[in-house]
Design a protein around this motif. Structure first.
Motif, PDB file in Angstrom:
ATOM      1  N   GLN A 226      19.876  12.744  41.079  1.00  0.00           N
ATOM      2  CA  GLN A 226      18.548  12.589  40.268  1.00  0.00           C
ATOM      3  C   GLN A 226      18.495  13.618  39.370  1.00  0.00           C
ATOM      4  O   GLN A 226      17.784  13.348  37.989  1.00  0.00           O
ATOM      5  CB  GLN A 226      17.404  12.888  41.380  1.00  0.00           C
ATOM      6  CG  GLN A 226      17.347  11.718  42.281  1.00  0.00           C
ATOM      7  CD  GLN A 226      16.123  11.936  43.244  1.00  0.00           C
ATOM      8  OE1 GLN A 226      15.192  12.756  42.845  1.00  0.00           O
ATOM      9  NE2 GLN A 226      16.036  11.095  44.287  1.00  0.00           N
TER      10      GLN A 226
ATOM     11  N   ARG B  84      20.648  12.396  36.125  1.00  0.00           N
ATOM     12  CA  ARG B  84      20.063  11.346  35.586  1.00  0.00           C
ATOM     13  C   ARG B  84      18.771  11.682  34.528  1.00  0.00           C
ATOM     14  O   ARG B  84      18.877  11.372  33.384  1.00  0.00           O
ATOM     15  CB  ARG B  84      19.574  10.326  36.537  1.00  0.00           C
ATOM     16  CG  ARG B  84      19.156   9.259  35.700  1.00  0.00           C
ATOM     17  CD  ARG B  84      18.769   8.074  36.914  1.00  0.00           C
ATOM     18  NE  ARG B  84      17.848   8.307  37.786  1.00  0.00           N
ATOM     19  CZ  ARG B  84      18.242   8.677  39.168  1.00  0.00           C
ATOM     20  NH1 ARG B  84      19.492   8.542  39.628  1.00  0.00           N
ATOM     21  NH2 ARG B  84      17.163   9.036  40.112  1.00  0.00           N
ATOM     22  N   LYS B  85      17.994  12.813  34.999  1.00  0.00           N
ATOM     23  CA  LYS B  85      17.069  13.324  34.217  1.00  0.00           C
ATOM     24  C   LYS B  85      17.587  13.963  32.902  1.00  0.00           C
ATOM     25  O   LYS B  85      17.105  13.878  31.850  1.00  0.00           O
ATOM     26  CB  LYS B  85      16.154  14.315  34.916  1.00  0.00           C
ATOM     27  CG  LYS B  85      14.851  14.596  34.175  1.00  0.00           C
ATOM     28  CD  LYS B  85      14.095  15.379  35.207  1.00  0.00           C
ATOM     29  CE  LYS B  85      12.792  15.945  34.374  1.00  0.00           C
ATOM     30  NZ  LYS B  85      11.807  16.693  35.117  1.00  0.00           N
ATOM     31  N   LYS B  86      18.544  14.804  33.005  1.00  0.00           N
ATOM     32  CA  LYS B  86      19.232  15.645  32.189  1.00  0.00           C
ATOM     33  C   LYS B  86      19.979  14.490  30.866  1.00  0.00           C
ATOM     34  O   LYS B  86      19.839  14.831  29.984  1.00  0.00           O
ATOM     35  CB  LYS B  86      20.406  16.411  32.623  1.00  0.00           C
ATOM     36  CG  LYS B  86      19.760  17.604  33.576  1.00  0.00           C
ATOM     37  CD  LYS B  86      20.760  18.850  33.817  1.00  0.00           C
ATOM     38  CE  LYS B  86      20.223  19.641  34.534  1.00  0.00           C
ATOM     39  NZ  LYS B  86      21.268  20.650  35.151  1.00  0.00           N
TER      40      LYS B  86
ATOM     41  N   PHE C 105      13.488  10.536  28.386  1.00  0.00           N
ATOM     42  CA  PHE C 105      12.952  10.611  29.560  1.00  0.00           C
ATOM     43  C   PHE C 105      11.430  10.038  29.504  1.00  0.00           C
ATOM     44  O   PHE C 105      10.604  10.646  28.750  1.00  0.00           O
ATOM     45  CB  PHE C 105      13.149  11.903  30.237  1.00  0.00           C
ATOM     46  CG  PHE C 105      12.203  12.088  31.389  1.00  0.00           C
ATOM     47  CD1 PHE C 105      12.813  11.519  32.614  1.00  0.00           C
ATOM     48  CD2 PHE C 105      10.886  12.825  31.666  1.00  0.00           C
ATOM     49  CE1 PHE C 105      12.111  11.848  33.832  1.00  0.00           C
ATOM     50  CE2 PHE C 105      10.201  12.853  32.674  1.00  0.00           C
ATOM     51  CZ  PHE C 105      10.824  12.500  33.772  1.00  0.00           C
TER      52      PHE C 105
ATOM     53  N   GLY D 215      12.482   7.749  36.641  1.00  0.00           N
ATOM     54  CA  GLY D 215      13.782   8.733  36.625  1.00  0.00           C
ATOM     55  C   GLY D 215      13.172   9.880  37.081  1.00  0.00           C
ATOM     56  O   GLY D 215      13.872  10.957  36.950  1.00  0.00           O
ATOM     57  N   GLU D 216      11.973  10.189  37.600  1.00  0.00           N
ATOM     58  CA  GLU D 216      11.564  11.452  38.235  1.00  0.00           C
ATOM     59  C   GLU D 216      12.087  11.992  39.485  1.00  0.00           C
ATOM     60  O   GLU D 216      12.407  11.104  40.212  1.00  0.00           O
ATOM     61  CB  GLU D 216      10.069  10.930  38.343  1.00  0.00           C
ATOM     62  CG  GLU D 216       9.122  12.545  38.736  1.00  0.00           C
ATOM     63  CD  GLU D 216       9.082  13.146  37.234  1.00  0.00           C
ATOM     64  OE1 GLU D 216       9.367  14.389  37.241  1.00  0.00           O
ATOM     65  OE2 GLU D 216       8.399  12.382  36.262  1.00  0.00           O
TER      66      GLU D 216
END
Length: 490
Positions: A444, A447-449, A455, A460-461
């Motif tokens: 997770q 994915r956020k990076k 974002f 994708g939190e």
């Protein structure tokens, strides 16, 4: 199960003592000397078989005294002694006097003097063969009645060999005499002869032959005899018990069991030991439910006492029948009156079988309090009860107590190893699940990076759970790094 046979020699001896006297009283017949004289006067007019005038007058007075109602035995005896006191009596006169004296002595219950007098009469040599044959069986029977069994039986046997007239009473008396002398082989032919000749056959004819067959281990003949007897007296419990005992001795215990069942159904089993023995038969033949039902019913009816021994038997049969719920109240009652904790141990086992593990533990602990032969085994049982309730750590403590005893050590160590193995498996499973979750949280974060400026809020939190996990992981790494620096510096 039927250890004590009903062919009890002491009891039979008492019955036979009465029978001997009764048979003698029924059989004995003393021909009065004057009657004998009259009977033989036509065919026996030999020299010496006559009475002198003086002796003849005294003999008539003796007869008159004996013919009174009741007989004047004292006067008769006095007159007889006057005759015997005379000098120059002929052998025949002595024989007549001694026969009368024996008759009077018998009436006065003086058995020794009766025998002595009649033997003296024969010893004069003045009696003919018929007269001797009349006295001899009476003398033999009197010897038997007075306890001189061998002498009396031998005399009667010799009398029979010389042509004496036999009947079932004489044969029965000879058999009884040899039996009292422990001469079973000598008694056998006379008992069989008495049985053949008896019409109708009475219990005494069966009893003595049963006893002799039993002592000589002639069980086949005894079984045949009992079958005849039970056909005559089908309600006699003693006969049925005898048949059952024979079946048991012949290793036909199943048939003995069936006979006991039949006796119970016909109301012949009434004594506590008989009813308990029947229940044990059912248990032995793998029908414990029926045996327990009978025993419980008889206890409730008051025919079998609720002793500790009987309660334990009932509980064991319910357990054997896997009716643990019915064994529990019985064991509870027995355990309270037991001097030790063995029955509480059994009660705990019954609760355990019913999956009532908390009550099982309580019963096992009471067993330890009252004392048991092998406390280590009870600690194992307590531990098992705890383990079944998901109290593994407490269970290990009980197993560790059991390790102290040699007889329970192996089992306890095995369980400890098993539970520790479960702990290790659970630990590894937790570590695996934590690692999987940590990887998911790292994904997770990655994915956020990667999304960067793209974002979007709510897409994708990182979940709150993962934030916590990632924070803990970061803190763990920092603590580990700090620890390494500190270790390196030192």
């Amino acid at each position: 199960m039927l250890a004590r046979t009903f062919w009890d020699k002491r009891g039979l001896a008492r019955r036979m003592a009465v029978a001997i006297l009764a048979a003698f009283a029924a059989f004995v017949f003393v021909a009065g000397p004057a009657n004998a004289q009259r009977r033989n006067k036509d065919k026996q007019k030999t020299e010496g078989r006559v009475l002198s005038t003086q002796v003849g007058e005294l003999v008539l007075k003796v007869q008159e005294a004996l013919q009174k109602d009741p007989p004047d035995n004292a006067t008769a005896l006095k007159l007889i002694n006057q005759i015997l006191a005379k000098k120059k009596l002929t052998p025949y006169e002595k024989a007549i006097a001694y026969q009368f004296k024996g008759q009077v002595s018998y009436a006065l219950n003086n058995i020794p003097d009766t025998i002595k007098s009649w033997e003296a009469a024969i010893a004069t040599g003045a009696l003919n063969e018929d007269e001797i044959n009349s006295l001899t069986p009476n003398i033999g029977q009197l010897y038997i009645a007075s306890g001189k069994y061998v002498k009396g039986a031998t005399m009667l046997e010799n009398w029979l060999k010389k042509g004496g007239k036999a009947n079932d009473r004489i044969h029965l008396m000879i058999a009884q005499a040899w039996l009292q002398a422990d001469k079973y082989r000598k008694a056998l032919p006379h008992a069989e002869a008495a049985f053949r000749m008896a019409k109708p056959k009475k219990k005494k004819h069966f009893d003595i032959l049963n006893y002799i067959y039993h002592e000589l281990k002639m069980y086949g003949k005894q079984a045949d005899l009992l079958e005849q007897e039970v056909s005559i007296w089908p309600d006699d419990k003693k006969i049925w018990r005898g048949i059952a005992s024979l079946k048991q001795q012949a290793n036909k215990s199943r048939e003995a069991f069936e006979i006991n069942k039949l006796m119970y159904l016909n109301g012949m089993l009434t004594k506590p030991r008989e009813l308990v023995a029947l229940a044990q038969y059912y248990s032995y033949y793998e029908v414990p439910y029926r045996g327990a039902s009978i025993l419980e019913r008889e206890m409730n009816a008051g025919r079998v006492p609720k002793t500790k021994k009987n309660l334990v038997l009932l509980a064991n049969m319910w357990r054997q029948a896997r009716e643990y719920d019915r064994a529990i109240p019985v064991l509870t009652a027995a355990a309270k009156i037991a001097p030790d904790g063995s029955l509480y141990e059994k009660l705990g086992e019954a609760y355990y079988a019913e999956e009532q593990y908390d009550k099982a533990e309580q019963a096992f602990r009471k067993a330890l309090q009252k004392g048991v032969k092998k406390p280590g085994n009870v600690h194992v049982l307590i531990a098992n009860s705890l383990y079944e309730r998901k109290k593994s750590h407490e269970a290990i403590k009980e197993f560790q107590k059991a390790v102290k005893y040699p007889y329970s050590r192996k089992t306890a160590k095995g369980w400890i190893k098993f539970i520790n193995g479960e702990f290790e498996v659970a630990r590894r499973q937790r570590e695996f699940r934590a690692k999987v979750k940590l990887d998911e949280c790292k994904n997770q974060l990655d994915r956020k990076k990667r999304m960067g400026a793209e974002f979007l809020e709510g897409v994708g939190e990182i979940t709150p759970e993962c934030k916590t996990i990632l924070a803990k992981e970061e803190a763990r790494k920092k603590a580990l790094k700090k620890a390494r620096k500190k270790a390196k510096a030192s």
